[in-house]
Scaffold this motif. Structure first.
Motif, PDB file in Angstrom:
ATOM      1  N   SER A   1       0.836  -1.207   0.000  1.00 14.76           N
ATOM      2  CA  SER A   1       0.000   0.000   0.000  1.00 14.76           C
ATOM      3  C   SER A   1       0.866   1.251   0.000  1.00 14.76           C
ATOM      4  O   SER A   1       2.055   1.186   0.324  1.00 14.76           O
ATOM      5  N   LYS A   2       0.242   2.367  -0.447  1.00 19.91           N
ATOM      6  CA  LYS A   2       1.019   3.614  -0.503  1.00 19.91           C
ATOM      7  C   LYS A   2       1.112   4.183   0.880  1.00 19.91           C
ATOM      8  O   LYS A   2       0.133   4.500   1.496  1.00 19.91           O
ATOM      9  N   LYS A   3       2.333   4.285   1.296  1.00 21.72           N
ATOM     10  CA  LYS A   3       2.530   4.732   2.669  1.00 21.72           C
ATOM     11  C   LYS A   3       2.621   6.256   2.701  1.00 21.72           C
ATOM     12  O   LYS A   3       3.649   6.840   2.989  1.00 21.72           O
ATOM     13  N   THR A   4       1.551   6.920   2.295  1.00 18.75           N
ATOM     14  CA  THR A   4       1.603   8.383   2.317  1.00 18.75           C
ATOM     15  C   THR A   4       0.776   8.905   3.449  1.00 18.75           C
ATOM     16  O   THR A   4      -0.257   8.335   3.784  1.00 18.75           O
ATOM     17  N   ALA A   5       1.232  10.008   3.947  1.00 15.66           N
ATOM     18  CA  ALA A   5       0.473  10.601   5.036  1.00 15.66           C
ATOM     19  C   ALA A   5      -0.842  11.144   4.533  1.00 15.66           C
ATOM     20  O   ALA A   5      -1.851  11.092   5.220  1.00 15.66           O
ATOM     21  N   ASN A   6      -0.791  11.662   3.285  1.00 19.76           N
ATOM     22  CA  ASN A   6      -2.028  12.273   2.784  1.00 19.76           C
ATOM     23  C   ASN A   6      -2.957  11.275   2.138  1.00 19.76           C
ATOM     24  O   ASN A   6      -3.907  11.655   1.478  1.00 19.76           O
ATOM     25  N   ASN A   7      -2.631  10.018   2.300  1.00 19.73           N
ATOM     26  CA  ASN A   7      -3.587   9.011   1.835  1.00 19.73           C
ATOM     27  C   ASN A   7      -4.912   9.163   2.528  1.00 19.73           C
ATOM     28  O   ASN A   7      -5.960   8.931   1.966  1.00 19.73           O
ATOM     29  N   ILE A   8      -4.762   9.478   3.746  1.00 22.17           N
ATOM     30  CA  ILE A   8      -6.005   9.527   4.510  1.00 22.17           C
ATOM     31  C   ILE A   8      -6.426  10.960   4.778  1.00 22.17           C
ATOM     32  O   ILE A   8      -7.572  11.316   4.628  1.00 22.17           O
ATOM     33  N   ILE A   9      -5.432  11.744   5.160  1.00 25.59           N
ATOM     34  CA  ILE A   9      -5.809  13.121   5.491  1.00 25.59           C
ATOM     35  C   ILE A   9      -5.861  13.948   4.206  1.00 25.59           C
ATOM     36  O   ILE A   9      -5.301  13.562   3.182  1.00 25.59           O
ATOM     37  N   GLY A  10      -6.524  15.003   4.174  1.00 27.31           N
ATOM     38  CA  GLY A  10      -6.528  15.928   3.007  1.00 27.31           C
ATOM     39  C   GLY A  10      -7.862  15.979   2.293  1.00 27.31           C
ATOM     40  O   GLY A  10      -8.111  15.228   1.359  1.00 27.31           O
ATOM     41  N   ASP A  11      -8.645  16.801   2.621  1.00 28.24           N
ATOM     42  CA  ASP A  11     -10.051  17.066   2.217  1.00 28.24           C
ATOM     43  C   ASP A  11     -10.608  16.202   1.091  1.00 28.24           C
ATOM     44  O   ASP A  11     -10.990  15.068   1.305  1.00 28.24           O
ATOM     45  N   GLU A  12     -10.633  16.723  -0.164  1.00 28.22           N
ATOM     46  CA  GLU A  12     -11.301  15.918  -1.192  1.00 28.22           C
ATOM     47  C   GLU A  12     -10.520  14.663  -1.506  1.00 28.22           C
ATOM     48  O   GLU A  12     -11.081  13.680  -1.992  1.00 28.22           O
ATOM     49  N   ARG A  13      -9.271  14.629  -1.149  1.00 29.81           N
ATOM     50  CA  ARG A  13      -8.472  13.416  -1.329  1.00 29.81           C
ATOM     51  C   ARG A  13      -9.041  12.312  -0.441  1.00 29.81           C
ATOM     52  O   ARG A  13      -9.168  11.166  -0.859  1.00 29.81           O
ATOM     53  N   PHE A  14      -9.390  12.738   0.729  1.00 29.60           N
ATOM     54  CA  PHE A  14      -9.989  11.792   1.664  1.00 29.60           C
ATOM     55  C   PHE A  14     -11.273  11.235   1.090  1.00 29.60           C
ATOM     56  O   PHE A  14     -11.526  10.041   1.079  1.00 29.60           O
ATOM     57  N   GLU A  15     -12.005  12.190   0.564  1.00 29.86           N
ATOM     58  CA  GLU A  15     -13.293  11.776   0.017  1.00 29.86           C
ATOM     59  C   GLU A  15     -13.104  10.811  -1.132  1.00 29.86           C
ATOM     60  O   GLU A  15     -13.778   9.795  -1.255  1.00 29.86           O
ATOM     61  N   GLU A  16     -12.187  11.148  -1.995  1.00 33.92           N
ATOM     62  CA  GLU A  16     -11.984  10.313  -3.182  1.00 33.92           C
ATOM     63  C   GLU A  16     -11.436   8.937  -2.802  1.00 33.92           C
ATOM     64  O   GLU A  16     -11.903   7.922  -3.269  1.00 33.92           O
ATOM     65  N   VAL A  17     -10.431   8.940  -1.952  1.00 34.95           N
ATOM     66  CA  VAL A  17      -9.713   7.679  -1.722  1.00 34.95           C
ATOM     67  C   VAL A  17     -10.442   6.792  -0.724  1.00 34.95           C
ATOM     68  O   VAL A  17     -10.693   5.623  -0.965  1.00 34.95           O
ATOM     69  N   MET A  18     -10.762   7.371   0.400  1.00 38.45           N
ATOM     70  CA  MET A  18     -11.307   6.531   1.478  1.00 38.45           C
ATOM     71  C   MET A  18     -12.794   6.318   1.311  1.00 38.45           C
ATOM     72  O   MET A  18     -13.291   5.226   1.488  1.00 38.45           O
ATOM     73  N   LEU A  19     -13.462   7.374   1.049  1.00 41.84           N
ATOM     74  CA  LEU A  19     -14.910   7.251   0.951  1.00 41.84           C
ATOM     75  C   LEU A  19     -15.340   6.873  -0.462  1.00 41.84           C
ATOM     76  O   LEU A  19     -16.449   6.422  -0.684  1.00 41.84           O
ATOM     77  N   GLY A  20     -14.451   7.099  -1.390  1.00 39.20           N
ATOM     78  CA  GLY A  20     -14.724   6.632  -2.748  1.00 39.20           C
ATOM     79  C   GLY A  20     -15.851   7.390  -3.433  1.00 39.20           C
ATOM     80  O   GLY A  20     -16.647   6.834  -4.177  1.00 39.20           O
ATOM     81  N   ARG A  21     -15.907   8.661  -3.217  1.00 36.94           N
ATOM     82  CA  ARG A  21     -16.960   9.426  -3.912  1.00 36.94           C
ATOM     83  C   ARG A  21     -16.391  10.772  -4.378  1.00 36.94           C
ATOM     84  O   ARG A  21     -15.344  11.198  -3.920  1.00 36.94           O
ATOM     85  N   LYS A  22     -17.125  11.323  -5.233  1.00 38.23           N
ATOM     86  CA  LYS A  22     -16.631  12.625  -5.720  1.00 38.23           C
ATOM     87  C   LYS A  22     -16.792  13.655  -4.657  1.00 38.23           C
ATOM     88  O   LYS A  22     -17.830  13.715  -4.001  1.00 38.23           O
ATOM     89  N   PRO A  23     -15.724  14.433  -4.529  1.00 39.09           N
ATOM     90  CA  PRO A  23     -15.869  15.503  -3.539  1.00 39.09           C
ATOM     91  C   PRO A  23     -16.890  16.523  -4.023  1.00 39.09           C
ATOM     92  O   PRO A  23     -16.964  16.873  -5.191  1.00 39.09           O
ATOM     93  N   LYS A  24     -17.703  16.997  -3.104  1.00 41.13           N
ATOM     94  CA  LYS A  24     -18.755  17.938  -3.474  1.00 41.13           C
ATOM     95  C   LYS A  24     -18.216  19.360  -3.432  1.00 41.13           C
ATOM     96  O   LYS A  24     -17.218  19.623  -2.764  1.00 41.13           O
ATOM     97  N   LYS A  25     -18.962  20.242  -4.174  1.00 41.10           N
ATOM     98  CA  LYS A  25     -18.486  21.629  -4.190  1.00 41.10           C
ATOM     99  C   LYS A  25     -18.694  22.252  -2.864  1.00 41.10           C
ATOM    100  O   LYS A  25     -19.673  21.976  -2.175  1.00 41.10           O
ATOM    101  N   ALA A  26     -17.807  23.179  -2.605  1.00 39.50           N
ATOM    102  CA  ALA A  26     -17.943  23.881  -1.327  1.00 39.50           C
ATOM    103  C   ALA A  26     -19.001  24.970  -1.464  1.00 39.50           C
ATOM    104  O   ALA A  26     -19.168  25.566  -2.538  1.00 39.50           O
TER     105      ALA A  26
END
Lengths: 520, 309
Positions: free
Chosen positions: A413-438
């Motif tokens: 697995s990618k051992k990056t810190a921002n794998n999990i943290i980081g707003d829409e990145r979180f949404e995309e990677v962990m939650l698996g959905r498109k980040p919504k507009k602010a």
């Protein structure tokens, strides 16, 4: 040679003249008397002979070295320590009160002793002949007494040693009334009694009664509970021996076995005893009852304290098996037994049901003999153990899975810190959905120029002023992020999205769009 | 002054040492007899059979505490040569006398009763097995121990019987002498050790021969009680035709009172009233465990043999 000189003619000395020689004769007689007395040689004995040995047994048996090896290989010693015998409990009892010897060489049968016999010693309070009959009767009715083959006759020691049921001799021997360790104390007390009480109570009779009857028993009493336990553990501590014991099947539905003789009642089938029964001594040793005794305090409970009925008619030999309703350890009797004086007196109240359910012979306290005993329900009965085994199983499953993940999954697995943290990145990677507009926010003051730091800069450009209103600048921003924002790492080439710049702060602090984006 | 006598003393010491060495190396008479023994064929055959049929008893250890306190710790390891095989309590077969005979092994060597050759005249003396030499007899050695108790009892002769009892652990015994030399030797004597090596190295046939040789000078049956306890009460006190006792107690150091006590011993007197003893063939033991065939074995010759180390 004449008749006078023949050796068979015993020559008496001539009778002297009575007048002249009376004095020398008296003198000689006195000398002879003295010689006779000195021949008898009264020596100091540890205990004066309390009986006169009327049959003269000690003429031979007091000699040292009378021993032989019998056919079974047992060394038999016939020399009795006379002083020890006379200072023992049975010192007043002549030999023939117990041993009925009639012939020499002594027949084996003649040497057998029946402890329930009456002896000739009169018990002082009732004047009756002393006997151990009541004790014998109680013993015969107890769990140790039935099945005895020889009916209290001590016999060949080898046989007796191997016998499952104990004889009297197994536990009792003829010890001195005052044992050596108590002798000093006895002497002190004796002298004190002599000095103080003897001021008024003058005379042999009183001193004999007091010292012989009372003081001797007071001081001589030597059983502490730890010692009395030893006579039990002689057999019950030998686990190999205990494993051979078979008891009646307590199950009421067990089939009955017809007896050998048709007239006798059928007997219950015999089953081997449980592991808990065999190791009762060991489980007892773990309890406080035993551990208090081991350190020398008498407050603990010995085997006899619990297993013997302590009512007023008991002689201390009536140990019954637990299933017997009258046994001291029967559940119905436990309130009385545990609540005996000096022990747990509150247990006397029969409402204390929980207390008497405590298992004093808890087999779970005993060390397991081997590792496979973990699965033996006879050796390990506590439900906590079984529960913890199930938990261990689950823990094992989870543990192994974790290990598997650690070795097989995590390295890839990618051992990056921002794998999990980081707003829409979180949404995309962990939650698996498109980040919504602010959602739109209050206008923010124009941010200051972003000054790229000196390190890790691909192209050093002039400070770019972000035009708030120009979407193309923003586009640029997004498309080539590395030139503007060197801190940003590789981003997946996602769909270009127009972002409200006002919402981008100076530092790349993750901001979660709180509201919907306008462009979506 | 001293210088003049130094060589004299040195010479004495040398002589003493030489004599001792000579004495130590000298083969005792009994062993000389054994070495020269020529057992006949029948004896050898019997010995071989006995060696082959040997049935050993191992002493059983029991945990039962004895009811009465006994007087002595038995089976002290004796230095007498015969006890190597026969143990310190060898008498077993005669029910009436075995215990008393075993009692005698405490102060009488086996050879005293069992080695009585007709050809020579033996005298008797006290021997110290620990030191390996003869000692002078004294009254202290004759205490019977019957009046012994745990407190000191000083006897008429001023010797505390307790001291003697404690000292007597079997190493002081009456042995036969020939010309003031002991005819016997202890187990640690070189001759005895050599015999032991010979036994160990032998096979069954050779062992049989050796056994026959060992026992050829000896008598199976010892003398009657009356041989030593001659003055039993039933006999006339001063009978002139009475044979002198086997042991001269006065020479052995007994006081007249002790001597009379031995000569007129009550127990020995008891035995004179009995029929001659027979060997026990089957010991009728009512408590014996039931025999599988319901019949006790007809004859059982059991020899007690210690595991030879």
């Amino acid at each position: 040679m004449d008749a006078m000189e023949h050796p068979l003619f015993y020559q008496y000395p001539a009778l002297p003249n009575s007048r002249k020689v009376i004095k020398p004769i008296l003198f000689a007689a006195l000398l002879l008397l003295l010689l006779f007395i000195s021949l008898v040689q009264p020596s100091v004995v540890q205990a004066n002979e309390r009986q006169s040995d009327p049959d003269g047994c000690l003429v031979c048996h007091a000699l040292e070295g009378l021993q032989f090896i019998d056919k079974k290989g047992v060394l038999r010693v016939a020399s009795i320590n006379k002083a020890d015998y006379f200072s023992s409990l049975h010192g007043s009892v002549p030999c023939t009160d117990c041993h009925q010897m009639k012939t020499y060489p002594h027949e084996v049968k003649e040497g057998l002793v029946d402890c329930s016999t009456e002896c000739h010693v009169n018990e002082p309070s009732k004047g009756e002949k002393f006997t151990h009959k009541p004790v014998v009767k109680e013993f015969l009715a107890s769990t140790h007494g039935h099945g005895r083959v020889k009916d209290f006759e001590g016999g060949n020691r080898l046989e007796e040693d191997a016998e499952p049921d104990p004889s009297c001799r197994r536990c009792h021997s003829n010890t001195p009334y005052i044992i050596a360790s108590q002798m000093e104390k006895f002497k002190t007390e004796f002298e004190h009694a002599d000095a103080e009480c003897g001021k008024c109570h003058v005379g042999e009779i009183w001193m004999n009664q007091f010292n012989g009857h009372i003081l001797r028993r007071l001081i001589g009493s030597r059983w502490n509970k730890s010692d009395s336990n030893k006579s039990c553990t002689q057999c019950h501590g030998d686990y190999a021996r205990m494993a051979k014991v078979k008891v009646d099947d307590p199950n009421a539905d067990a089939p009955l076995i017809p007896a050998a003789k048709p007239s006798d009642p059928p007997s219950k089938k015999k089953i081997p005893v449980t592991y808990r029964w065999i190791h009762a001594a060991e489980s007892y040793e773990r309890t406080l009852h035993s551990r208090i005794l081991v350190v020398g305090e008498e407050k603990g409970a010995s085997c006899l304290d619990c297993h013997v009925n302590h009512d007023e008619h008991s002689h201390g030999h009536g140990i019954l098996k637990d299933e017997d309703k009258k046994a001291a350890t029967h559940p119905d009797q436990l309130n009385k037994t545990c609540g005996a004086s000096g022990c747990h007196t509150y247990a006397k109240n029969s409402l204390n049901k929980g207390f008497v359910k405590t298992d004093v012979h808890d087999i779970n306290q005993v060390h397991l003999p081997n590792i496979s005993a973990i699965l033996d329900p006879e050796k390990l009965t506590n439900v906590w153990h079984w529960g913890s085994m199930v938990l261990l199983l689950f823990a094992g499953v989870f543990g192994l899975s974790s290990v598997y993940w650690l070795i097989m999954v995590y390295p890839k697995s990618k051992k990056t810190a921002n794998n999990i943290i980081g707003d829409e990145r979180f949404e995309e990677v962990m939650l698996g959905r498109k980040p919504k507009k602010a959602p739109p926010k209050a206008p923010v003051a124009a941010p200051k120029a972003v000054v790229p730091p000196a390190v890790a800069v691909k192209e050093v450009l002039a400070p770019v002023v972000i035009d708030q209103t120009s979407p193309s600048a923003v586009k640029e921003l997004i498309e080539e992020p590395s030139s503007i924002n060197p801190v940003a790492t590789q981003r997946p080439t996602a769909e270009v999205k127009t972002v409200d710049v006002s919402r981008i702060a100076k530092e790349s602090v993750p901001i979660m769009p709180a509201k919907e984006r306008e462009d979506d | 002054m001293i210088n003049r006598y130094v060589p004299f003393f040195l010479g004495l010491m040398l002589l003493n040492g030489v004599t001792q060495m000579a004495q130590a190396d000298a083969v005792p008479y009994l062993f000389a007899q054994i070495q020269q023994a020529k057992p006949d064929a029948a004896a050898i055959e019997q010995a071989k059979k006995q060696v082959a049929d040997l049935k050993e008893i191992t002493l059983q250890k029991i945990t039962l505490v004895p009811f009465h306190l006994r007087k002595k710790n038995p089976l002290n390891d004796s230095e007498v040569y015969c006890t190597e095989c026969h143990l310190a309590v060898p008498h077993q077969k005669k029910l009436r006398s075995r215990a008393f005979l075993n009692m005698h092994t405490d102060y009488v060597a086996c050879e005293t009763c069992h080695f009585r050759p007709e050809t020579v005249n033996l005298s008797y003396g006290w021997y110290d097995y620990k030191k390996g030499q003869l000692i002078a007899g004294s009254a202290a050695l004759f205490h019977s121990g019957r009046k012994k108790d745990d407190t000191a009892a000083v006897g008429k002769d001023g010797v505390s019987s307790v001291d003697v009892m404690q000292e007597r652990d079997g190493h002081l015994k009456i042995v036969p002498l020939l010309d003031q030399q002991a005819v016997i030797a202890g187990r640690s004597h070189p001759v005895a050790k050599a015999l032991y090596q010979e036994w160990k190295a032998a096979d069954v046939t050779q062992k049989g021969v050796l056994k026959a040789k060992l026992h050829q000078p000896l008598k199976t049956k010892g003398p009657d009680c009356k041989a030593c306890h001659t003055g039993v009460l039933s006999a006339p006190v001063m009978a002139v035709d009475a044979k002198p006792a086997l042991l001269d107690f006065t020479a052995l150091g007994a006081t007249p009172i002790q001597k009379i006590a031995i000569l007129q011993n009550t127990i020995a007197d008891f035995f004179t009233h009995y029929q001659p003893e027979k060997d026990v063939v089957v010991e009728a033991n009512a408590l014996a465990l039931p025999h599988p065939t319901q019949n006790p074995p007809k004859e059982e010759r059991i020899r007690i043999t210690q595991f030879l180390k």
